[in-house]
Scaffold this active site. Structure first.
Site, mmCIF file in Angstrom:
data_model
loop_
_atom_site.group_PDB
_atom_site.id
_atom_site.type_symbol
_atom_site.label_atom_id
_atom_site.label_comp_id
_atom_site.label_asym_id
_atom_site.label_seq_id
_atom_site.Cartn_x
_atom_site.Cartn_y
_atom_site.Cartn_z
ATOM 1 N N HIS A 50 15.499 1.473 -16.508
ATOM 2 C CA HIS A 50 15.848 0.326 -15.670
ATOM 3 C C HIS A 50 16.885 -0.503 -16.436
ATOM 4 O O HIS A 50 16.552 -1.452 -17.147
ATOM 5 C CB HIS A 50 14.611 -0.515 -15.345
ATOM 6 C CG HIS A 50 14.859 -1.527 -14.257
ATOM 7 N ND1 HIS A 50 15.603 -2.671 -14.469
ATOM 8 C CD2 HIS A 50 14.493 -1.566 -12.952
ATOM 9 C CE1 HIS A 50 15.662 -3.373 -13.347
ATOM 10 N NE2 HIS A 50 14.996 -2.706 -12.406
ATOM 11 N N CYS B 100 2.369 -0.813 -1.515
ATOM 12 C CA CYS B 100 2.450 0.651 -1.498
ATOM 13 C C CYS B 100 3.783 1.214 -1.024
ATOM 14 O O CYS B 100 4.157 2.336 -1.401
ATOM 15 C CB CYS B 100 1.338 1.223 -0.618
ATOM 16 S SG CYS B 100 -0.280 0.466 -0.863
ATOM 17 N N HIS C 108 18.842 4.344 -8.646
ATOM 18 C CA HIS C 108 18.423 2.943 -8.568
ATOM 19 C C HIS C 108 19.573 2.032 -8.998
ATOM 20 O O HIS C 108 20.530 1.871 -8.267
ATOM 21 C CB HIS C 108 17.170 2.739 -9.421
ATOM 22 C CG HIS C 108 16.512 1.412 -9.222
ATOM 23 N ND1 HIS C 108 16.074 0.973 -7.988
ATOM 24 C CD2 HIS C 108 16.222 0.418 -10.092
ATOM 25 C CE1 HIS C 108 15.542 -0.235 -8.104
ATOM 26 N NE2 HIS C 108 15.631 -0.594 -9.372
ATOM 27 N N CYS D 113 6.596 2.895 -3.254
ATOM 28 C CA CYS D 113 6.431 4.258 -3.775
ATOM 29 C C CYS D 113 6.340 5.301 -2.665
ATOM 30 O O CYS D 113 6.923 6.372 -2.766
ATOM 31 C CB CYS D 113 5.170 4.335 -4.639
ATOM 32 S SG CYS D 113 5.413 3.781 -6.335
ATOM 33 N N HIS D 114 5.560 5.004 -1.629
ATOM 34 C CA HIS D 114 5.260 6.032 -0.626
ATOM 35 C C HIS D 114 6.174 5.973 0.590
ATOM 36 O O HIS D 114 6.096 6.858 1.453
ATOM 37 C CB HIS D 114 3.798 5.917 -0.189
ATOM 38 C CG HIS D 114 2.829 6.157 -1.298
ATOM 39 N ND1 HIS D 114 2.574 7.403 -1.811
ATOM 40 C CD2 HIS D 114 2.063 5.289 -2.020
ATOM 41 C CE1 HIS D 114 1.690 7.315 -2.782
ATOM 42 N NE2 HIS D 114 1.357 6.043 -2.934
ATOM 43 N N MET E 140 -0.191 7.361 -9.625
ATOM 44 C CA MET E 140 -0.866 6.467 -8.686
ATOM 45 C C MET E 140 -1.626 5.392 -9.454
ATOM 46 O O MET E 140 -2.469 5.702 -10.298
ATOM 47 C CB MET E 140 -1.838 7.276 -7.819
ATOM 48 C CG MET E 140 -2.676 6.434 -6.863
ATOM 49 S SD MET E 140 -1.685 5.747 -5.514
ATOM 50 C CE MET E 140 -2.981 4.944 -4.576
#
Length: 576
Positions: free
Chosen positions: A401, A79, A359, A82-83, A120
């Site tokens: 990407h 997790c 990124h 992302c969070h 999600m």
């Protein structure tokens, strides 16, 4: 196991969940998350094994210490990408107790189990978690987030080792290897890189490194190889030694992804730089010993919203060819920092705002413009290294990407730079010549169709007429175990599929995901990693670029989970 609630029940709940929460994430595509995206976002963080400060929130549901520890490990394995480490929000929504406690455990279980259209993953219905684990995580995110330790100069100095001092290193090349055609191949799960002779296809040495090396970079002179693991350990390898091996190492944090060295004229091999995910900072080091010299934090305000973000991770870093500067891309805040390294005692940093969440990326063919993916904003930002400004932002497909991307001459649009996407099957071509092809500059001039989402790397070469793309995170083995090739001279005819995993001839049931095309120095061979599980056989496959036929297969029991590989000459000179 309890019965699963019908889909209609969760869509109403998911639509309401977090609607009142302040958003740190921006402009997410409202399409359901694909398996490829979930595989990418759920990459394990090295922080899963770190000791952290933990506090018990009396308003949160009860948890035993064992449950809390297990949930913390799962959070950092699944997790945190992302969070965020502190659950303040990154590419995903905030999950802090002030928000989660108000929703309640049952509400959170639906969200975790069934996912949401905003991105999600559906952890329960995908089979990735059972109902007990979903309940565990619903309770865990109502507790205060455990805080990883900081990692400053004192901690770095404790990890710094000069294995072979500069005065004791060779004064000339002591081996017969064609250094410019050596490949540095990441052996992801063993904490090693394999140095492979590109001429003979033989392994020169297996070098101990940090966990899951993310990239390899080469000093301006071509003598030193720098690799950085996701555990933030940097290894410096001297390619002049009789058997190239480590000469220095340091750890610059608890989690990291990027490293590079100074390349501007007069500063060759003088400095190295590394960026950390945690703590959010970058570190400048001596280029011959990795001695840490200066640490700079990146916590600050997000571009656009001007909201404070407590953990903006440092993503890609490259060295400018135009000035004594490092180009440092900060993920969550959407800022590119032009760090002038000519005077570390009076450091000058030019801040360029583009878009979250920066990124990876690479130079255009002129090496003036750094093309960096703002992946969850579905944009590519072009950073002008000569003028020190944002040249343009280009809308592309879902979750670009590019790796370093691919440069080639398009028959109509002139010089273009290409990126694939994790979230869809497209390849975007962006014009990069504002002088001779001004009408196409920094615009998406064409969109190719690939076999499916889950692409990580795309590659071409100045001496090649081909464009290669992988898709190792695609859920279909026929796609993830192959690559596609486009003829640059006739892009409209579509792609040719190369069955790389089949050519590898591995006799087991491993995943055999094919990842990261990489050319040799001459530009007439393309290397691919056939990446299986740690307990399965993997291989490297070499293809003739002219004929698209199998040229060689490299098998060795020491090639465990090979992923990225980097040719020394091409990496040194930013050839892609």
């Amino acid at each position: 196991m309890k019965s699963i609630k019908p889909l209609a029940h969760w869509t109403t709940l998911a639509a309401l969940l977090f609607t009142s929460a302040p958003l740190v994430a921006h402009a997410q595509d409202k399409k359901p998350v694909t398996p490829a995206e979930m595989n990418y976002q759920a990459g394990a963080s090295p922080l899963a094994g770190e000791a952290m400060y933990q506090s018990t929130n009396p308003k949160a549901p009860a948890m035993t210490q064992a449950e809390f520890d297990r949930a913390r490990q799962i959070y950092f394995e699944r997790c945190a990408g992302c969070h965020g480490v502190l659950r303040k929000g990154a590419t995903g929504k905030p999950l802090t107790p002030d928000l989660t406690q108000a929703k309640g455990t049952d509400y959170l279980k639906v969200f975790i189990g069934y996912g949401s259209p905003a991105g999600m993953p559906n952890w329960l219905t995908s089979g990735e978690m059972d109902e007990g684990t979903v309940d565990l995580m619903a309770r865990y995110i109502q507790h205060d987030a455990p805080v990883p330790p900081e990692f400053g100069m004192a901690e770095m100095k404790k990890t710094w080792k000069v294995i072979v001092p500069p005065a004791q290193r060779p004064t000339k090349k002591m081996n017969s290897y064609n250094i410019e055609n050596i490949f540095s191949t990441t052996l992801r799960d063993t904490g090693e890189v394999a140095l492979i002779d590109g001429d003979t296809k033989k392994i020169i040495n297996i070098v101990k490194t940090g966990y899951a090396v993310h990239i390899s970079r080469v000093s301006a002179s071509g003598r030193y190889l720098f690799v950085i693991g996701r555990d933030a350990k940097i290894n410096m390898i001297d390619l002049w030694m009789e058997k190239p091996d480590n000469v220095a190492e340091v750890r610059v944090g608890l989690e990291a992804r990027s490293v590079d060295t100074s390349k501007y004229k007069g500063y060759e091999d003088k400095l190295a730089i590394a960026g950390s995910y945690w703590p959010p900072q970058y570190t400048i080091m001596k280029g011959d010993t990795l001695e840490p010299l200066k640490i700079v934090g990146t916590r600050g305000m997000v571009v656009g919203t001007q909201e404070y973000h407590p953990e903006p991770r440092v993503a890609s870093i490259v060295a400018s060819h135009y000035k004594p500067e490092f180009v440092v891309n900060v993920k969550e805040t959407g800022k590119t920092l032009m760090v002038d390294y000519s005077n570390l005692d009076a450091l000058k940093v030019t801040e360029i705002g583009s878009a979250p969440f920066l990124h990876d990326g690479g130079w255009d063919s002129s090496k003036r413009y750094f093309m960096v993916a703002a992946n969850n904003s579905n944009k590519i930002a072009a950073i002008d290294a000569k003028d020190g400004k944002l040249a343009a932002i280009t809308e592309v497909g879902k979750i670009p990407h590019p790796g370093r991307g691919a440069n080639f001459m398009h028959p109509k649009f002139g010089p273009v730079w290409a990126t694939g996407h994790l979230g869809d099957e497209t390849i975007s071509l962006i014009g990069t010549d504002p002088k001779k092809h001004k009408q196409y500059a920094f615009k998406e001039v064409a969109k190719l169709t690939g076999p499916g989402g889950g692409a990580l790397f795309i590659k071409s070469h100045p001496k090649s007429k081909n464009l290669y793309s992988d898709a190792p995170l695609n859920p279909d083995p026929k796609i993830s175990q192959a690559v596609v090739v486009y003829d640059i001279r006739n892009l409209d005819k579509g792609f040719t599929v190369l069955p790389i995993a089949e050519w590898a001839g591995l006799n087991d049931d491993g995943a055999k995901r094919v990842v990261q095309p990489e050319f040799n120095k001459a530009g007439d061979e393309v290397w691919f990693a056939v990446w299986s599980a740690k307990n399965k056989q993997s291989a490297l496959v070499v293809v003739d670029d002219k004929t698209l036929k199998l040229k060689a297969v490299i098998k060795d029991p020491r090639l465990i989970t090979p992923t990225g590989h980097f040719n020394i000459y091409n990496t040194q000179h930013d050839v892609y």
